[in-house]
Design a protein around this motif. Structure first.
Motif, short mmCIF file in Angstrom:
data_model
loop_
_atom_site.label_atom_id
_atom_site.label_comp_id
_atom_site.label_asym_id
_atom_site.label_seq_id
_atom_site.Cartn_x
_atom_site.Cartn_y
_atom_site.Cartn_z
N VAL A 72 64.58 -1.59 -91.92
CA VAL A 72 65.18 -1.74 -93.24
C VAL A 72 66.52 -0.98 -93.25
CG1 VAL A 72 64.02 0.29 -94.22
CG2 VAL A 72 64.67 -1.59 -95.73
N LEU A 73 67.42 -1.39 -94.14
CA LEU A 73 68.68 -0.68 -94.37
C LEU A 73 68.58 0.02 -95.72
CD1 LEU A 73 71.69 -0.01 -93.86
CD2 LEU A 73 72.25 -2.18 -94.98
N VAL A 74 68.89 1.32 -95.73
CA VAL A 74 68.82 2.12 -96.96
C VAL A 74 70.18 2.80 -97.14
CG1 VAL A 74 67.61 3.98 -98.16
CG2 VAL A 74 66.38 2.58 -96.48
N GLU B 48 68.49 8.16 -102.83
CA GLU B 48 68.41 6.76 -102.42
C GLU B 48 68.84 5.86 -103.57
OE1 GLU B 48 65.10 3.43 -101.27
OE2 GLU B 48 64.78 5.43 -100.43
N ILE B 49 69.79 4.98 -103.28
CA ILE B 49 70.31 4.05 -104.28
C ILE B 49 69.62 2.70 -104.16
CG2 ILE B 49 72.38 2.83 -105.08
CD1 ILE B 49 72.30 5.86 -105.70
N SER B 50 69.46 2.22 -102.93
CA SER B 50 68.83 0.92 -102.74
C SER B 50 68.45 0.75 -101.28
CB SER B 50 69.79 -0.20 -103.16
OG SER B 50 69.12 -1.43 -103.24
N ARG B 51 67.65 -0.30 -101.03
CA ARG B 51 67.31 -0.69 -99.67
C ARG B 51 67.39 -2.20 -99.59
NH1 ARG B 51 62.34 1.68 -97.58
NH2 ARG B 51 63.26 3.60 -98.27
N LEU B 52 67.62 -2.67 -98.38
CA LEU B 52 67.81 -4.10 -98.18
C LEU B 52 67.15 -4.53 -96.89
CD1 LEU B 52 69.28 -6.69 -99.19
CD2 LEU B 52 71.25 -5.97 -97.85
N ILE C 44 78.75 -0.15 -105.69
CA ILE C 44 78.11 1.07 -106.18
C ILE C 44 79.13 1.81 -107.05
CG2 ILE C 44 77.07 3.26 -105.55
CD1 ILE C 44 76.44 2.05 -102.80
N PRO C 45 78.84 1.98 -108.35
CA PRO C 45 79.74 2.78 -109.19
C PRO C 45 79.66 4.25 -108.81
CG PRO C 45 77.82 2.04 -110.45
CD PRO C 45 77.70 1.44 -109.08
N LEU C 46 80.81 4.91 -108.79
CA LEU C 46 80.87 6.33 -108.43
C LEU C 46 81.61 7.12 -109.51
CD1 LEU C 46 81.81 5.97 -104.66
CD2 LEU C 46 79.57 6.57 -105.59
N THR C 47 81.08 8.26 -109.87
CA THR C 47 81.73 9.15 -110.83
C THR C 47 82.87 9.89 -110.14
OG1 THR C 47 80.15 10.89 -110.26
CG2 THR C 47 79.59 9.47 -112.15
N GLN D 45 71.69 4.17 -93.75
CA GLN D 45 70.67 4.52 -92.77
C GLN D 45 69.86 3.28 -92.37
OE1 GLN D 45 67.01 6.95 -93.73
NE2 GLN D 45 68.19 8.44 -92.53
N TYR D 46 69.92 2.97 -91.07
CA TYR D 46 69.06 1.93 -90.50
C TYR D 46 67.78 2.62 -90.07
CZ TYR D 46 67.17 -1.29 -87.03
OH TYR D 46 66.34 -2.10 -86.30
N GLN D 47 66.66 2.15 -90.60
CA GLN D 47 65.37 2.76 -90.29
C GLN D 47 64.54 1.77 -89.48
OE1 GLN D 47 63.58 3.79 -94.05
NE2 GLN D 47 65.12 5.33 -94.50
#
Length: 117
Positions: free
Chosen positions: A49-51, A58-62, A73-76, A85-87
């Motif tokens: 999985v890609l995270v 953690e924002i998301s995984r694909l 991804i919005p950033l402040t 991260q490739y897991q």
């Protein structure tokens, strides 16, 4: 897709869980905005999985994405650390089931763009 995309290493055959990281550091004078990137993730859990994380969260995984996708991804304002991260075998299974023919065992990140407000 692009000339300068990054590709995860092939971790197939690693004993237990294995991870590969790429990090993007954003300076503290960043005024806020959006991080855009394209990703290709022809990976399938429980194999891989890609995270992605922002500042350690953690924002998301694909997974299961055999076509390029645009992620935003919005950033402040301020400094940020973005980790991709490739897991491989993230559940640390002693034996993985047979892999699908659509699984490539790698992920790609391309067209990284930081758009300020």
């Amino acid at each position: 897709e692009g000339t300068y995309s990054i590709k995860s290493p092939n971790l197939e055959g690693s004993e237990g869980a294995a991870f590969s990281n790429a990090t993007l550091a954003i300076c503290d004078d960043f005024g806020g905005g959006v991080l855009n990137f394209n990703t290709l993730a022809p990976v399938i859990p429980p194999h891989d999985v890609l995270v992605w994380f922002v500042d350690g969260v953690e924002i998301s995984r694909l997974a299961g994405s055999p076509e390029w996708r645009v992620i935003s991804i919005p950033l402040t304002p301020g400094a940020h650390q973005i980790d991709f991260q490739y897991q491989y075998n993230p559940f640390d299974l002693p034996e993985l089931p047979d892999s699908s023919t659509s699984r490539e065992g790698a992920v790609w990140i391309d067209a990284v763009e930081l758009v300020g407000m």
